[in-house]
Every structure is written in structure tokens, then in C-alpha cells.
Design a protein around this motif. Structure first.
Motif, PDB file in Angstrom:
ATOM      1  N   ALA A  65      12.790   2.082   8.120  1.00 13.55           N
ATOM      2  CA  ALA A  65      13.188   1.743   6.757  1.00 13.55           C
ATOM      3  C   ALA A  65      12.240   2.357   5.728  1.00 13.55           C
ATOM      4  CB  ALA A  65      13.254   0.232   6.577  1.00 13.55           C
ATOM      5  N   LEU A  66      11.010   2.623   6.135  1.00 12.61           N
ATOM      6  CA  LEU A  66      10.044   3.286   5.259  1.00 12.61           C
ATOM      7  C   LEU A  66      10.209   4.802   5.293  1.00 12.61           C
ATOM      8  CD1 LEU A  66       6.834   1.214   6.115  1.00 12.61           C
ATOM      9  CD2 LEU A  66       7.973   1.287   3.888  1.00 12.61           C
ATOM     10  N   GLY A  67      10.934   5.292   6.299  1.00 11.40           N
ATOM     11  CA  GLY A  67      11.125   6.730   6.439  1.00 11.40           C
ATOM     12  C   GLY A  67       9.881   7.447   6.920  1.00 11.40           C
ATOM     13  N   PHE A 102      10.764   0.144   0.881  1.00  6.27           N
ATOM     14  CA  PHE A 102      11.758   0.351   1.928  1.00  6.27           C
ATOM     15  C   PHE A 102      13.003   1.056   1.387  1.00  6.27           C
ATOM     16  CE2 PHE A 102       9.625  -3.497   3.785  1.00  6.27           C
ATOM     17  CZ  PHE A 102       9.182  -2.887   4.960  1.00  6.27           C
ATOM     18  N   GLN A 103      13.596   1.904   2.210  1.00  3.41           N
ATOM     19  CA  GLN A 103      14.879   2.513   1.872  1.00  3.41           C
ATOM     20  C   GLN A 103      16.007   1.500   2.019  1.00  3.41           C
ATOM     21  OE1 GLN A 103      15.118   5.852   4.554  1.00  3.41           O
ATOM     22  NE2 GLN A 103      13.381   6.915   3.616  1.00  3.41           N
ATOM     23  N   ARG A 104      15.779   0.507   2.864  1.00  2.52           N
ATOM     24  CA  ARG A 104      16.739  -0.570   3.093  1.00  2.52           C
ATOM     25  C   ARG A 104      15.973  -1.758   3.638  1.00  2.52           C
ATOM     26  NH1 ARG A 104      17.048   3.345   6.798  1.00  2.52           N
ATOM     27  NH2 ARG A 104      16.587   2.823   8.977  1.00  2.52           N
ATOM     28  N   ALA A 105      16.526  -2.934   3.493  1.00  2.32           N
ATOM     29  CA  ALA A 105      15.878  -4.128   4.025  1.00  2.32           C
ATOM     30  C   ALA A 105      15.951  -4.137   5.547  1.00  2.32           C
ATOM     31  CB  ALA A 105      16.544  -5.375   3.461  1.00  2.32           C
ATOM     32  N   VAL A 106      14.958  -4.762   6.178  1.00  3.11           N
ATOM     33  CA  VAL A 106      14.951  -4.942   7.623  1.00  3.11           C
ATOM     34  C   VAL A 106      15.552  -6.315   7.905  1.00  3.11           C
ATOM     35  CG1 VAL A 106      13.526  -5.091   9.698  1.00  3.11           C
ATOM     36  CG2 VAL A 106      12.894  -3.495   7.862  1.00  3.11           C
ATOM     37  N   PRO A 107      16.716  -6.390   8.534  1.00  7.57           N
ATOM     38  CA  PRO A 107      17.377  -7.687   8.743  1.00  7.57           C
ATOM     39  C   PRO A 107      16.728  -8.467   9.874  1.00  7.57           C
ATOM     40  CG  PRO A 107      18.691  -5.926   9.701  1.00  7.57           C
ATOM     41  CD  PRO A 107      17.522  -5.262   9.033  1.00  7.57           C
ATOM     42  N   ILE A 108      16.073  -9.560   9.541  1.00  7.94           N
ATOM     43  CA  ILE A 108      15.363 -10.353  10.542  1.00  7.94           C
ATOM     44  C   ILE A 108      15.860 -11.780  10.565  1.00  7.94           C
ATOM     45  CG2 ILE A 108      13.247  -8.971  10.488  1.00  7.94           C
ATOM     46  CD1 ILE A 108      12.045 -11.185   8.676  1.00  7.94           C
ATOM     47  N   GLU A 109      15.613 -12.442  11.676  1.00  8.48           N
ATOM     48  CA  GLU A 109      15.905 -13.856  11.844  1.00  8.48           C
ATOM     49  C   GLU A 109      14.641 -14.560  12.297  1.00  8.48           C
ATOM     50  OE1 GLU A 109      20.579 -13.829  13.188  1.00  8.48           O
ATOM     51  OE2 GLU A 109      19.061 -13.587  14.745  1.00  8.48           O
ATOM     52  N   THR A 110      14.446 -15.787  11.868  1.00  3.65           N
ATOM     53  CA  THR A 110      13.281 -16.568  12.263  1.00  3.65           C
ATOM     54  C   THR A 110      13.565 -17.299  13.559  1.00  3.65           C
ATOM     55  OG1 THR A 110      12.608 -16.862   9.970  1.00  3.65           O
ATOM     56  CG2 THR A 110      11.666 -18.381  11.581  1.00  3.65           C
ATOM     57  N   GLY A 111      12.656 -17.137  14.535  1.00  2.63           N
ATOM     58  CA  GLY A 111      12.816 -17.779  15.822  1.00  2.63           C
ATOM     59  C   GLY A 111      11.893 -18.977  15.995  1.00  2.63           C
ATOM     60  N   MET A 128       0.823  -1.197   0.000  1.00  2.13           N
ATOM     61  CA  MET A 128       0.000   0.000   0.000  1.00  2.13           C
ATOM     62  C   MET A 128       0.870   1.264   0.000  1.00  2.13           C
ATOM     63  SD  MET A 128      -2.946   1.225   2.684  1.00  2.13           S
ATOM     64  CE  MET A 128      -1.757   1.670   3.942  1.00  2.13           C
ATOM     65  N   VAL A 129       1.916   1.266   0.835  1.00  3.81           N
ATOM     66  CA  VAL A 129       2.818   2.412   0.871  1.00  3.81           C
ATOM     67  C   VAL A 129       3.435   2.644  -0.503  1.00  3.81           C
ATOM     68  CG1 VAL A 129       4.994   3.274   1.812  1.00  3.81           C
ATOM     69  CG2 VAL A 129       3.322   2.243   3.338  1.00  3.81           C
ATOM     70  N   HIS A 130       3.872   1.587  -1.141  1.00  9.24           N
ATOM     71  CA  HIS A 130       4.487   1.687  -2.471  1.00  9.24           C
ATOM     72  C   HIS A 130       3.507   2.258  -3.489  1.00  9.24           C
ATOM     73  CE1 HIS A 130       7.131   0.882  -5.775  1.00  9.24           C
ATOM     74  NE2 HIS A 130       6.330  -0.016  -6.320  1.00  9.24           N
ATOM     75  N   VAL A 131       2.269   1.767  -3.480  1.00 12.57           N
ATOM     76  CA  VAL A 131       1.258   2.236  -4.428  1.00 12.57           C
ATOM     77  C   VAL A 131       0.941   3.715  -4.198  1.00 12.57           C
ATOM     78  CG1 VAL A 131      -1.178   2.030  -5.088  1.00 12.57           C
ATOM     79  CG2 VAL A 131       0.233  -0.022  -4.851  1.00 12.57           C
ATOM     80  N   LEU A 132       0.783   4.103  -2.943  1.00 15.98           N
ATOM     81  CA  LEU A 132       0.470   5.503  -2.642  1.00 15.98           C
ATOM     82  C   LEU A 132       1.601   6.425  -3.074  1.00 15.98           C
ATOM     83  CD1 LEU A 132      -1.224   5.151   0.865  1.00 15.98           C
ATOM     84  CD2 LEU A 132      -2.320   5.891  -1.254  1.00 15.98           C
ATOM     85  N   ARG A 133       2.812   5.994  -2.848  1.00 13.07           N
ATOM     86  CA  ARG A 133       3.946   6.830  -3.258  1.00 13.07           C
ATOM     87  C   ARG A 133       4.045   6.917  -4.775  1.00 13.07           C
ATOM     88  NH1 ARG A 133       8.374   4.808   1.294  1.00 13.07           N
ATOM     89  NH2 ARG A 133       7.974   6.494   2.791  1.00 13.07           N
ATOM     90  N   CYS A 149       4.913 -10.521   7.924  1.00  9.13           N
ATOM     91  CA  CYS A 149       5.745  -9.367   8.244  1.00  9.13           C
ATOM     92  C   CYS A 149       6.640  -9.102   7.046  1.00  9.13           C
ATOM     93  CB  CYS A 149       6.587  -9.637   9.493  1.00  9.13           C
ATOM     94  SG  CYS A 149       7.798  -8.338   9.864  1.00  9.13           S
ATOM     95  N   SER A 150       6.516  -7.928   6.440  1.00  5.68           N
ATOM     96  CA  SER A 150       7.363  -7.594   5.294  1.00  5.68           C
ATOM     97  C   SER A 150       8.675  -7.001   5.787  1.00  5.68           C
ATOM     98  CB  SER A 150       6.642  -6.626   4.355  1.00  5.68           C
ATOM     99  OG  SER A 150       6.254  -5.459   5.044  1.00  5.68           O
ATOM    100  N   TYR A 151       9.762  -7.363   5.116  1.00  2.00           N
ATOM    101  CA  TYR A 151      11.069  -6.881   5.543  1.00  2.00           C
ATOM    102  C   TYR A 151      11.935  -6.398   4.375  1.00  2.00           C
ATOM    103  CZ  TYR A 151      12.636 -11.549   4.080  1.00  2.00           C
ATOM    104  OH  TYR A 151      12.907 -12.689   3.356  1.00  2.00           O
ATOM    105  N   GLY A 152      11.391  -6.421   3.175  1.00  2.00           N
ATOM    106  CA  GLY A 152      12.112  -5.927   2.017  1.00  2.00           C
ATOM    107  C   GLY A 152      11.161  -5.597   0.884  1.00  2.00           C
ATOM    108  N   GLY A 153      11.597  -4.735  -0.008  1.00  2.00           N
ATOM    109  CA  GLY A 153      10.755  -4.371  -1.141  1.00  2.00           C
ATOM    110  C   GLY A 153      10.992  -2.937  -1.555  1.00  2.00           C
TER     111      GLY A 153
END
Length: 220
Positions: free
Chosen positions: A43-45, A182-191, A1-6, A175-179
Motif C-alpha cells: 500500500a506504500l508502494g 498509503f495508496q490505499r487502506a490496509v483492510p484489517i480485522e481485530t482478533g 515518517m514515510v509521509h514526511v520524507l515524501r 499497526c498503521s493501516y490508513g493515512g
């Protein structure tokens, strides 16, 4: 949605609204940790407006919390509130009714009730670089083994025909972490994956190096 609006450029994005379980300090239903939520917003600013709600949360408590944030948004000069709903008419009508007369106009940039629209949307998002992971599964309708899986073309192929490919009926949450939004990817790990309150949740954490270094839509 953020991408489309921008991309459309019709409104200026001014903040992100998300309900947060005030006891668990996680996004309601998605169970995403607040530090991951904040990393997404960074990351979305965009500034994050977390909306604390109790757990369990009655509809009255939810609506009271939303009323307060709507008043704040209007006081700060916001004119629109964007929702990522895809095709559920009753949810859209509920949001429109609650915002009627408040000074905020609801907008639904992704809404399309056409058959097959969500599959097309899912494939388009993946093709454009969306990276996301499933954090919550409703085991009443979808096998718990899908918890923690990547939202990719392989997932779309494996989903049963009865499951909406975007999880619009609550079959799963991500949970989105890249795309491209984003200005940069969100580095995540699966627990770990656990079953709680009738749902299956997979925990996502920020990568250890990021956690050590730094020790979670509204429009104008």
C-alpha cells in the motif's frame, strides 16, 4: 515518517526495513503478522526488506542481522537510512554510532526533544488521517485494556499523563493501516488478545475477502 520524507522530497524512498521474529513470523515487539506487514508495504508502494531475527534475540544476534542488511543496502547503492525515533537521545546515538563509517547516513525526520512535541505530533497525525490500532501493551506501565484500541483522539484523552502519547518509551506499539502515506487502506480485522512474555498482544488479520483474493526505511 514515510509521509514526511515524501513531502520534503529530499530523498528517494527505496525500501522498508523491519525486523521479523523468524519463529513466530511476526514483526518483533509489535507482533504484526508478516502478511499484514507485506500489505502495508504494498500500500506504500515500497519493497519490503524483512530482517529475520531469532526469538529470544541477543544483542549480538540483532547487530549481526543489521550489519548484514547494511552491507546489502550499501552494495545496492543506498546512501541513507531513516529512523522514526522521536526524542530518545541514547537510541539516536546508538544508531549513529553503528552506522558511522558504513556508507549509510542516518536521518531522523521526526526527532524533536522539545516538551510536548509527541502530543503535538500525535494530534497532527490523527488530524491528517492516520489510522492505526494498538497491537502491543506493556502492562507494567499501561492497563491491558488499551490493547486493540484505535489510535485516535479519544485514546489520547484516556492515556495516563505518565504515558507518552506516541508510545516512544515502549509503553505500547501500533499497526498503521490508513493515512496519507498509503495508496490505499490496509483492510484489517481485530482478533484475539493474549498475554505472553510479559506483554499483552492483540492480533490483527487481513480481512477475509482480501486473504482469499490474494490467498508487512531506506532511501537512495
Amino acid at each position: 515518517m514515510v509521509h514526511v520524507l515524501r513531502q520534503r522530497g529530499e530523498v528517494e524512498l527505496g525500501g522498508l526495513l523491519t525486523t521479523v521474529n523468524e519463529v513466530a513470523q511476526r514483526v518483533a515487539m509489535h507482533a504484526v503478522r508478516v502478511d499484514v506487514l507485506q500489505a502495508q508495504a504494498d500500500a506504500l508502494g515500497l519493497p519490503l526488506w524483512p530482517i529475520p531475527i531469532p526469538s529470544p534475540c541477543s544483542n549480538d544476534a540483532y547487530e549481526s542481522a543489521m550489519t548484514a542488511v547494511v552491507r546489502r543496502a550499501c552494495a545496492e547503492g543506498f546512501t541513507h537510512m531513516a529512523f522514526g525515533d522521536l526524542f530518545l537521545d541514547d537510541i539516536r546515538r546508538y544508531r549513529e554510532g553503528k552506522l558511522a563509517g558504513t556508507g549509510l547516513t542516518p536521518i531522523f525526520p521526526l526527532f524533536d526533544a522539545a516538551p510536548g512535541a509527541t502530543m503535538a505530533l500525535a494530534r497532527q497525525m490523527i488530524a491528517n488521517g492516520l489510522r492505526a490500532r494498538i497491537t502491543c501493551v506493556n502492562p507494567k506501565v499501561l492497563d491491558r485494556r488499551f490493547a486493540g484500541r484505535e489510535f485516535d483522539t479519544a485514546l489520547l484523552e484516556d492515556l495516563p499523563p505518565s504515558i507518552d502519547p506516541c508510545g516512544e518509551r515502549g509503553e505500547f506499539h501500533t499497526c498503521s493501516y490508513g493515512g496519507p502515506m498509503f495508496q490505499r487502506a490496509v483492510p484489517i480485522e481485530t482478533g484475539v488478545t493474549v498475554e505472553r512474555d510479559g506483554f499483552v498482544f492483540t492480533d490483527l488479520t487481513l480481512c477475509a475477502s482480501i486473504t482469499k483474493k490474494t490467498d508487512n526505511q531506506m532511501t537512495r
